[in-house]
Design a protein around this motif. Structure first.
Motif, short mmCIF file in Angstrom:
data_model
loop_
_atom_site.label_atom_id
_atom_site.label_comp_id
_atom_site.label_asym_id
_atom_site.label_seq_id
_atom_site.Cartn_x
_atom_site.Cartn_y
_atom_site.Cartn_z
N VAL A 1 0.62 -1.13 -0.16
CA VAL A 1 -0.23 -0.06 0.20
C VAL A 1 0.96 1.28 -0.04
N LEU A 2 1.79 1.82 0.81
CA LEU A 2 2.91 2.40 0.82
C LEU A 2 3.86 2.35 -0.55
N GLN B 1 3.00 1.34 -3.34
CA GLN B 1 1.92 2.49 -4.58
C GLN B 1 1.29 4.15 -3.78
N LEU B 2 1.25 3.98 -3.09
CA LEU B 2 0.66 5.28 -2.84
C LEU B 2 1.94 6.17 -3.08
N ALA B 3 3.01 6.22 -3.01
CA ALA B 3 4.45 6.23 -3.19
C ALA B 3 4.67 6.43 -5.29
N TRP C 1 2.25 6.78 -6.70
CA TRP C 1 1.50 7.48 -7.47
C TRP C 1 1.82 9.50 -6.72
N ALA C 2 2.06 9.23 -5.76
CA ALA C 2 3.01 10.41 -5.67
C ALA C 2 3.96 11.23 -7.24
N ARG D 1 4.23 9.76 -9.46
CA ARG D 1 4.18 10.39 -10.75
C ARG D 1 3.39 11.62 -11.35
N HIS D 2 2.93 11.48 -10.33
CA HIS D 2 1.58 13.15 -9.36
C HIS D 2 2.31 14.37 -9.28
N ILE D 3 3.10 14.02 -8.30
CA ILE D 3 3.28 15.56 -7.46
C ILE D 3 4.34 16.44 -7.52
N GLY E 1 7.68 17.12 -7.48
CA GLY E 1 9.23 17.57 -6.60
C GLY E 1 9.37 16.70 -5.42
N ARG E 2 8.97 15.47 -5.23
CA ARG E 2 9.35 14.65 -4.12
C ARG E 2 10.19 14.35 -3.89
N TRP E 3 10.83 13.48 -2.80
CA TRP E 3 11.60 12.34 -2.73
C TRP E 3 11.83 11.10 -3.22
#
Lengths: 126, 126
Positions: B91-92, B94-96, B98-99, B101-103, B105-107
Motif C-alpha cells: 500500500v505504501l 503504491q502511494l509513493a 502515485w505521488a 508520478r503526479h506530484i 518535487g517529491r523525494w
DNA sequence: AAACAAACTTGCATTTTGCAAGTTGCTGGA
DNA sequence: TCCAGCAACTTGCAAAATGCAAGTTTGTTT
C-alpha cells in the motif's frame, strides 16, 4: 491545485491528498461506476451530504476527477476520473488485498476491480 | 481488536484501520527503521506527541505493531512491525509510486523501500 | 541531592466530521 | 398557472479528532 504538504516524502504527500476517512471511499465508488451525486450518496457507508459535496470539490480541485454536464434542462453533472485519479487504482487494490487477508468477513472484490487497470476507467483524452 | 466497520467492503474496512492523516506515516517511519518513541517523534512531518502516542497504541491494539522491552533500568520499549503491519508495505509503495508520478518535487524513494518485500521487515516468528 | 533525559500525559484551542433540516432550480401534473 | 416533487447541494450547530505547549513520571548521571 495542491494543498500544503507536510514534507516532500511521497507517502506523506499522497496522504495529504487522500489520507482521510472518506476520500478513497468516494473514489472507490466512482470506480464502481457511480458518477452522479445521487448515486454516490447511496454508497453503503452512508456518507453525510456535506462531506460528500466537500470531497467531490476537493477531488476536482486536485485534478483527480472532473465535473461535467451530461444533460440540460435541468443541468446535471457527472463526476469522472481523470488519469491522475484512475492511477490510484493500485492503491485501492492493495488496500483491498490487505483487508481480504487480514480482516475476516470482508466482501470479496469483483474481478473488474482486482484485475482492472487504471486505463479502463478514464476516457483516452482526459 | 478491530474497530466498528462502516461496511464489509475491503477498501472501506482497511481505511477504518489506517484511513487517517497519521497512521500510515507512522508505519512508514517504522519501516524506515525507527523503532523507539524518540526516533519516531523526530520524523520530518512533526507529529504531535499525543497523536504519536495514540497511534502507537491503536496500531498495537490492531496487531499491526508490537511493543516490547529492549532494555531494563530503565525499561525502554521498541515498536516493531508484525506480519499484519508489514503486509501494508505494498500500500505504501503504491502511494509513493502515485505521488512520484503526479506530484512534482517529491523525494525519490530509496531502493530498500521500493523493492522491499513485507518479509524483510518482520522477524520470522511474529 | 540536583540536574538530566526518555517517554509519555494533560489541558485547552482549533479544525474536521456528523446530523438534520433547509434551499435552489427545474419539471410535470392538476 | 400553481403547486408538489426531485436532484443536488447548503447551512447551522453538536461532537469528535487534531494540534500545541506545558507538565509528569521514572530512573540515571554527577
Amino acid at each position: 491545485m495542491w494543498p500544503d504538504f507536510r514534507s516532500q516524502c511521497p507517502v506523506a504527500s499522497a496522504l495529504d491528498i487522500v489520507g482521510d476517512k472518506w476520500t478513497l471511499v468516494v473514489l472507490r465508488t466512482i470506480f464502481a461506476g457511480r458518477h452522479r451525486y445521487g448515486d454516490l450518496a447511496e454508497m453503503p457507508e452512508a456518507i453525510s451530504s456535506n462531506i460528500l459535496a466537500d470531497r467531490l470539490e476537493r477531488l476536482e480541485s486536485y485534478g483527480l476527477i472532473t465535473k461535467a454536464p451530461y444533460q440540460q434542462n435541468p443541468v446535471r453533472h457527472e463526476y469522472r476520473l481523470t488519469k491522475r485519479g484512475a492511477d490510484l487504482l493500485p492503491v485501492l487494490q492493495q488496500l483491498a488485498t490487505w483487508a481480504a487477508r487480514h480482516i475476516p468477513g470482508r466482501w470479496s472484490a469483483p474481478r473488474w476491480f482486482s484485475e482492472g487497470k487504471p486505463e479502463d476507467f478514464y476516457p483516452a483524452k482526459s
